[in-house]
Design an enzyme around this catalytic site. Structure first.
Site, PDB file in Angstrom:
ATOM      1  N   THR A 271     -69.622  32.068 -30.950  1.00  0.00           N
ATOM      2  CA  THR A 271     -68.290  31.672 -31.438  1.00  0.00           C
ATOM      3  C   THR A 271     -67.472  31.051 -30.312  1.00  0.00           C
ATOM      4  OG1 THR A 271     -67.358  33.865 -30.944  1.00  0.00           O
ATOM      5  CG2 THR A 271     -68.288  33.533 -33.158  1.00  0.00           C
ATOM      6  N   HIS A 378     -62.896  46.113 -16.903  1.00  0.00           N
ATOM      7  CA  HIS A 378     -63.818  46.423 -18.005  1.00  0.00           C
ATOM      8  C   HIS A 378     -64.237  47.884 -17.920  1.00  0.00           C
ATOM      9  CE1 HIS A 378     -67.868  46.366 -15.985  1.00  0.00           C
ATOM     10  NE2 HIS A 378     -67.284  45.538 -15.150  1.00  0.00           N
ATOM     11  N   ASP A 388     -69.075  50.142 -10.735  1.00  0.00           N
ATOM     12  CA  ASP A 388     -68.881  48.987 -11.616  1.00  0.00           C
ATOM     13  C   ASP A 388     -69.021  49.438 -13.067  1.00  0.00           C
ATOM     14  OD1 ASP A 388     -68.719  46.488 -12.723  1.00  0.00           O
ATOM     15  OD2 ASP A 388     -70.719  45.844 -12.105  1.00  0.00           O
ATOM     16  N   GLU A 425     -68.077  43.353 -20.818  1.00  0.00           N
ATOM     17  CA  GLU A 425     -68.018  42.445 -19.668  1.00  0.00           C
ATOM     18  C   GLU A 425     -69.391  42.179 -19.085  1.00  0.00           C
ATOM     19  OE1 GLU A 425     -67.729  41.312 -15.373  1.00  0.00           O
ATOM     20  OE2 GLU A 425     -68.697  43.044 -16.316  1.00  0.00           O
ATOM     21  N   GLU A 426     -70.220  43.214 -19.053  1.00  0.00           N
ATOM     22  CA  GLU A 426     -71.513  43.083 -18.393  1.00  0.00           C
ATOM     23  C   GLU A 426     -72.416  42.051 -19.079  1.00  0.00           C
ATOM     24  OE1 GLU A 426     -71.865  44.058 -15.627  1.00  0.00           O
ATOM     25  OE2 GLU A 426     -71.110  46.074 -15.231  1.00  0.00           O
ATOM     26  N   GLU A 434     -63.013  37.147 -25.872  1.00  0.00           N
ATOM     27  CA  GLU A 434     -62.683  37.104 -27.305  1.00  0.00           C
ATOM     28  C   GLU A 434     -61.201  37.394 -27.522  1.00  0.00           C
ATOM     29  OE1 GLU A 434     -64.998  35.846 -29.245  1.00  0.00           O
ATOM     30  OE2 GLU A 434     -66.123  35.817 -27.369  1.00  0.00           O
ATOM     31  N   GLU A 437     -59.237  34.321 -26.535  1.00  0.00           N
ATOM     32  CA  GLU A 437     -59.381  33.277 -27.546  1.00  0.00           C
ATOM     33  C   GLU A 437     -58.560  33.592 -28.799  1.00  0.00           C
ATOM     34  OE1 GLU A 437     -63.854  31.778 -26.190  1.00  0.00           O
ATOM     35  OE2 GLU A 437     -63.603  32.904 -28.052  1.00  0.00           O
ATOM     36  N   ASP A 454     -61.702  45.253 -11.594  1.00  0.00           N
ATOM     37  CA  ASP A 454     -63.091  45.539 -11.948  1.00  0.00           C
ATOM     38  C   ASP A 454     -63.766  46.512 -10.957  1.00  0.00           C
ATOM     39  OD1 ASP A 454     -65.802  45.407 -12.364  1.00  0.00           O
ATOM     40  OD2 ASP A 454     -65.921  43.255 -12.557  1.00  0.00           O
TER      41      ASP A 454
END
Length: 694
Positions: A271, A378, A388, A425-426, A434, A437, A454
């Site tokens: 998308t 994230h 992480d 995120e990974e 998303e 957007e 992060d």
């Protein structure tokens, strides 16, 4: 006796009453006139401004002091341990449970509003472990299984198998060649040696570039498959003893395998440019962003089996090609000098649409509530992810608690403050992309800045800040107000260690300006959740990381809370980084005039153009350059435009010094110019071939 008034007495009484009435009326008129005059004097002697004090005051000292003192190292340590107890890969129940955990904590912290945003995105999972087989010696065959438990480090049963996300499933056979880091220049070097990668299985080491680019480069060079491994040079240099390997030390054991995405697209590639909601139309062709050949990752223990006894090339390899696998002679191949034969690799992955969940928290502004300052990290990780992105989520949670406490005690920011916990995120910054957007219109009109945390702490040596040019001053200013755990000024330590690192790289530090002013803030690259904010929405961004030379357990099952026992056992460095992010946020939400330096932005762009110009002149023949041509004309025209930009930026900066802060409309106009400055560089249709990079 009844008193009888004479005629004169009867006339005196009405006259005295009238006189008193006149006096009262005159006094009343005088009071009213005085009151009106007072109002008019007050009205015209000061510019009009709202009664709310936030309209004309910036950061209050009690808020700043509370922010710095309330950030608690013990709480940070507890949060990190809690959030890294179990695996929480995107699309799994473990990560959905963490989303609910975060939302609950933020509600209790006192944020004005907390919401969970769901998206349906394309994810990739392994069905079976990848395998490697040798046609000449089946005793050497192996599968790439999960890391084994070591000491106190138990590997959970729901730990995802090591795999290359979005690699196609398949089985391929060929001779093996070693391609160093798998970069274009590495393949070019092989070509000079007369080594053809066509129909070969290439073996590359992680590092010096994004893993997804390695896969695409290998496919472009006609390799049929790719093996990627973590060389000890990057995760256990110097052949350390077993006592220095995780869990007894910081270095990666031979069994550690780096998982990761090989998706070249930011966001869901099905998308592009639109949010992956329930009703979204989805593209099915993802061939341009996913690898076209099978890819399998492994640790250096198994990589040694693959690389041993490769045939040497026609020339000795340069030192830049030699890694540090103990007892291995690095050769290129193709093929073996023994009976190991050809190699077959098999991958077993599946792509499936799954739900991911972003958590968004709000503290509404009291003056410019429609202007947004954001901080995020994230939440998803390949396994437990204490570093992480556990370190970043730890900071995010503690800052939400502290700012929420300030809110409960009567503080309200001038602008709206948003906390953002991203999912996916990974796999390619899916959750943040998303969301951007979906809310691109609002961000284009109202976004001020986004701060990313992060991997906030993965070392204790030197701070690295990436930021757009207009945010560089504010972070150095904030660092100047903070003490390190050793009691030194954070900004001074940052500058000193950055300079030391540059000296180790061989820089001539006697040459003024070779590395710029210290401490130096780097320009941004699309490597984490800030990517879509800057590349798609045009919002100014910053990324904060406290680093070391290496992060050996990156994306492995050994990225656990135990790692911090070696680099930040009491989480004092986490506290320092939370203070840095918190002070930066506080100024962005509370300063009357936004602390965005557009003049600094223009200077940063000018440095970038000069760097490109210099590199071009170095790589091209001088005589060719002297002939001029399209490129030289383009650069000169660009420099002229930048000169005009610099003049305009300096004028805008000068306005900050002369503006009347009590004139709220003038302040609003100035702040809008400052916050929208970044968006002047947006190309609405995007760059050629990629409309989401604008």
């Amino acid at each position: 006796q009844r008193r009888v008034h004479g005629p004169n007495e009867r006339e005196e009484k009405p006259k005295s009453l009238i006189k008193r009435y006149k006096c009262c009326l005159i006094a009343l008129v005088v009071v009213m006139v005085t009151f009106v005059i007072g109002i008019l004097i007050g009205y015209f002697s000061h510019p009009r401004y709202p009664l709310h004090y936030k309209a004309y005051t910036g950061v209050e000292s009690w808020v700043r002091n509370r922010l710095l003192s309330d950030i608690d190292a013990y709480r940070l340590k507890f949060i990190n341990k809690e959030m890294s107890k179990k695996p929480h890969l995107a699309g799994t129940l473990g990560n959905r449970d963490l989303a609910d955990y975060v939302a609950g904590k933020w509600n209790r912290a006192g944020l004005d509003h907390v919401e969970i945003k769901k998206y349906n995105v394309l994810l990739s999972y392994p069905k079976q472990p990848g395998s490697v087989k040798f046609s000449g010696d089946s005793n050497l065959d192996f599968t790439v299984e999960n890391e084994r438990s070591i000491g106190l480090e138990e590997i959970d049963s729901d730990t995802v198998l090591p795999y290359a996300a979005y690699s196609p499933s398949g089985t391929v056979t060929g001779d093996v060649i070693y391609v160093n880091y798998g970069r274009a220049e590495d393949f070019d070097f092989l070509k000079q040696l007369g080594i053809n990668p066509d129909r070969k299985i290439c073996v590359a080491r992680f590092g010096r570039g994004f893993r997804g680019v390695k896969a695409h480069e290998a496919a472009a060079r006609k390799c049929v498959g790719l093996i990627v491994y973590s060389d000890p040079q990057g995760v256990a240099p110097g052949n350390p003893p077993p006592s220095a390997l995780h869990p007894d030390g910081v270095y990666l054991p031979p069994t550690g395998v780096q998982r990761g995405t090989y998706n070249l697209h930011t966001g869901d590639p099905q998308t592009p440019g639109f949010p992956s909601t329930d009703y979204a139309y989805r593209k099915t062709n993802t061939s341009n962003v996913f690898p076209s050949i099978p890819v399998i990752p492994m640790g250096y223990g198994q990589a040694k089996i693959v690389l041993e006894q490769l045939k040497p090339g026609n020339e000795s390899l340069p030192t830049s090609w030699i890694g540090e696998i103990a007892g291995l002679k690095y050769n290129t191949g193709p093929g073996y000098g023994t009976t190991k034969g050809k190699v077959t690799i098999e991958t077993n992955n599946v792509n499936v649409v799954k739900e991911i969940y972003n958590v968004i928290g709000y503290i509404y502004g009291s003056v410019e509530s429609d202007r947004y300052v954001m901080i995020g990290s994230h939440r998803d990780s390949w396994v437990r992810g204490a570093i992480d992105a556990g370190s970043g989520t730890t900071l995010l949670m503690e800052l939400a608690r502290v700012f929420g406490g300030l809110r409960k005690d009567g503080w309200s920011p001038r602008r709206t403050l948003m906390f953002e916990s991203w999912d996916g995120e990974e796999f390619g910054m899916l959750g943040s992309a998303e969301w951007v957007e979906e809310y691109q219109q609002e961000l284009a009109a109202r976004g001020v800045a986004y701060i990313n945390v992060d991997m906030a702490v993965w070392g204790n040596y030197s701070l690295q800040v990436k930021a757009t040019g207009n945010l560089q001053d504010i972070v150095t200013s904030a660092a100047n107000e903070i003490q390190t755990p050793e009691g030194e000024n954070f900004r001074d330590v940052w500058a000193r260690r950055q300079r030391e690192r540059d000296m180790r790289k061989g820089g001539n530090m006697t040459v003024p300006g070779e590395y710029g002013v210290y401490p130096h803030v780097y320009t941004v690259s699309p490597s984490s959740d800030f990517a879509h904010f800057i590349n798609y929405a045009g919002v100014s961004v910053m990324d904060l990381q406290l680093q070391a030379a290496l992060v050996p357990t990156y994306h492995t099952a050994y990225d656990t809370h135990r790692y911090f026992e070696f680099i930040d056992p009491e989480f004092h460095y986490h506290r320092m980084m939370a203070q840095l992010a918190g002070l930066t946020l506080l100024r962005l939400v509370d300063d009357v005039i936004l602390p965005l330096n557009v003049d600094g932005y223009a200077a940063t762009v000018f440095q970038l153009i000069n760097g490109i110009d210099t590199d071009y002149k170095i790589t091209k023949n001088v005589s060719e350059w002297s002939k001029g041509g399209i490129y030289s004309d383009l650069v000169e025209n660009l420099k002229d435009s930048l000169q005009n930009l610099s003049v305009a930026a300096r004028k805008l900066e000068a306005t900050k010094k002369t503006i009347n802060k009590y004139d709220t409309m003038a302040v609003r106009r100035l702040n809008d110019k400052l916050s929208s400055f970044e968006r002047n560089f947006i190309i609405p249709l995007g760059i050629t071939g990629n409309p989401t990079k604008r």
